[in-house]
Scaffold this motif. Structure first.
Motif: not given
Length: 459
Positions: A48, A104, A384, A386-387, A401, A403, A426
């Motif tokens: 993240h 997230v 993986y 993502a923000t 988003i 990702t 998402y």
């Protein structure tokens, strides 16, 4: 499985002086005995980075393959053939700072915190249950949950991205020293409680190496192992020893690599002047903390300590500085940089996130350098990323988003793809990660009405 002397490997290690540091060697020795094996043990790392991003600095401009990556994602250029980048994913329900943390990995929209969000909870599951914890529960393992300033006093709102099946917040461990002890095990020094306390202080201060207290155990093991197992043992031990030395050097930079004067007071090592009284939360130490946390994950995977890890790189609402290697303390604190109230802030925010993408690229390289039989640890692992906030970051929206995924999973994951799916929930990306890892019975994360994976990934 037996050693050359006929002892089972577990029994052999149990007969050492009792150091649980040595138990991770069980998998190392199994691999050494079957170097030609082709079976993969799938693993996952969920990363993240906070605050969202900006369209022109994160995504390439056109095509279904990944073109030249712009500033922020440029450190991942060499990994494009093993990358799937998504454009257009949209969070459902609560967003912004507090709500975004629930999104997230849990895709969960029912957060109602101090921001006063009124989320749409139609179809939401009863409580947050993040995909990292789901996968770990399915595999019968635990999640290695590590962070960089994820629990800093400079941050407010929810300080985690991981939630167990009851909705409990699973906080990340920001202290690499505590993580090292937790995942690689403490050790037992001969002589009782007083000797154990003194030994621990010596190791923490850098007076002695951790392995100085395991010499007899290691000699005993080597005397009872064949040449292939002995080689694997030596490789594992040297890797753990280097990690421990790097940790000691970072905790006390004046030691020059872990050797301290006789007047060293180990209790002072945990405090430094600056933003926080915790050395690992001091902005100037965060580049080293990134490196240590990466190495802990990679080595723990190599030792089969866990199959699932999270790496939480700060928080969106972090009102402090979070530096990366080569990126100094910038013009404003992290939170304000994301708002981009002037060009300098926008430029600095892009530089900061570029440094974070470099850390992810280095994590992939760490895994590629670790051999597991006839393949690398990277070949087994899905990364993986993502923000928690959309693009543009300054608006704190839940649209687009940022990702992406890295990996090949033994050739079953097809990379070099830019998948454009405008306004797709998402939650489907989280399900996709589970399906890529073979867990096709996980079909919903966060919302029952947004079930199933992103089908384009599998075509």
């Amino acid at each position: 499985m037996l050693t050359r002397s006929g002892l089972s490997r577990r029994r052999l290690i149990e007969r050492a002086s009792g150091s649980i540091l040595l138990f991770p060697l069980l998998r190392v020795l199994d691999i050494a005995d079957a170097k030609a094996a082709t079976a993969l043990t799938k693993r996952a790392i969920f990363v993240h980075f906070g605050s969202g991003t900006y369209e022109n600095t994160f995504w390439p401009t056109a095509g279904t393959t990944i073109g030249t990556l712009p500033m922020v994602t440029s450190p991942l250029e060499s990994l494009k053939s093993e990358m799937i980048l998504f454009h257009g994913l949209q969070q459902i329900g609560a967003g912004n700072h507090g709500g975004g943390q629930y999104q997230v990995l849990a895709g969960y929209g029912a957060y109602t915190g101090p921001e006063g969000n009124t989320p749409d909870t139609t179809g939401a599951v009863p409580n947050a249950y993040s995909v990292d914890q789901m996968i770990a529960d399915k595999w019968g393992t635990s999640v290695m949950n590590l962070g960089i300033k994820s629990n800093s006093s400079d941050a407010s709102f929810t300080k985690t991205i991981s939630f167990d099946k009851t909705g409990k917040l699973m906080l990340a461990e920001d202290n690499p020293n505590a993580a090292f002890d937790k995942y690689f095990g403490m050790f037992q020094a001969p002589g009782g409680t007083t000797s154990q306390t003194e030994a621990k202080a010596n190791v923490v201060s850098g007076r002695k190496r951790l392995l100085d207290y395991l010499k007899n155990d290691l000699k005993y093991l080597k005397d009872n192992l064949g040449p292939v197992d002995k080689e694997a043992l030596e490789y594992h031990v040297s890797a753990i020893d280097k990690l421990n030395a790097d940790l000691n050097s970072t905790m006390n930079p004046s030691t020059g690599g872990g050797t301290v004067s006789a007047s060293c007071d180990p209790s002072k090592l945990m405090k430094v002047a600056g933003v926080s009284d915790k050395w690992y939360h001091d902005a100037k130490n965060t580049p080293a903390v990134y490196t240590l946390q990466r190495q802990i994950i990679a080595q723990a995977f190599a030792c089969n300590i866990s199959r699932v890890a999270t790496l939480q790189m700060g928080l969106s609402q972090l009102n402090g500085h979070i530096m990366t290697d080569g990126i100094p303390q910038l013009s404003q604190v992290h939170h304000m940089l994301a708002h981009g109230d002037n060009q300098q802030a926008l430029d600095d925010f892009a530089r900061l996130q570029q440094g974070q993408m470099k850390e992810i690229a280095l994590l992939a390289q760490d895994l590629k350098s670790l051999k597991v039989g006839d393949h690398s640890s990277f070949d087994e692992t899905l990364i993986y990323v993502a923000t928690d906030i959309g693009a543009p970051a300054t608006n704190h929206w839940s649209d687009n988003i940022a990702t992406f995924m890295l990996g090949n999973l033994g050739g079953t994951m097809k990379g070099n793809r830019l998948i454009k799916i405008k306004n797709r929930p998402y939650n489907h990306a989280l399900v996709t990660a589970a399906h890529l890892l073979g867990l096709t019975d996980i079909n919903e994360v966060g919302y029952t009405k947004h079930s199933g994976p992103i089908k384009e990934v599998f075509t």
